[in-house]
Design a protein around this motif. Structure first.
Motif: not given
Length: 104
Positions: A50-63
């Motif tokens: 869960g953390v891997e999925l959420v973190a990747a999407v959050v980092v992508g959204a921030a970039i």
């Protein structure tokens, strides 16, 4: 010089039984894993997925948001990098749960 005397082995126990008991006492054999340890390990894996999925999407959204704001383009990079972040998260999860090369 004198002869060495060895104690007689306990009656009714084979060498393998005595060796197994000695290895267990010395810590050379792993202890059986309890069900609660397996449950905690599974819970840890689920949490990490869960953390891997959420973190990747959050980092992508921030970039994407940062690039859109910097270049003055509204949703273009945000949409692109959210999709790329989702793909990166799925690839990370796949690497985490996929069996290794020697397990097939």
């Amino acid at each position: 010089m004198g002869e060495e005397t060895r104690p007689d082995p306990p009656a009714g126990k084979t060498f393998e039984q005595r060796l197994g008991e000695a290895r267990t006492r010395s810590g050379m054999d792993p202890q059986p894993v309890s069900d609660s340890a397996v449950d905690r390990s599974s819970l840890g894996l689920v949490m990490r997925v869960g953390v891997e999925l959420v973190a990747a999407v959050v980092v992508g959204a921030a970039i994407g948001w940062g690039l859109d704001r910097w270049l003055g383009l509204r949703p273009l990079f945000l949409i692109l990098f959210v999709l790329l972040g989702g793909i990166a998260g799925i690839v990370n999860v796949w690497r985490l749960v996929a069996p290794g090369p020697g397990t097939r």
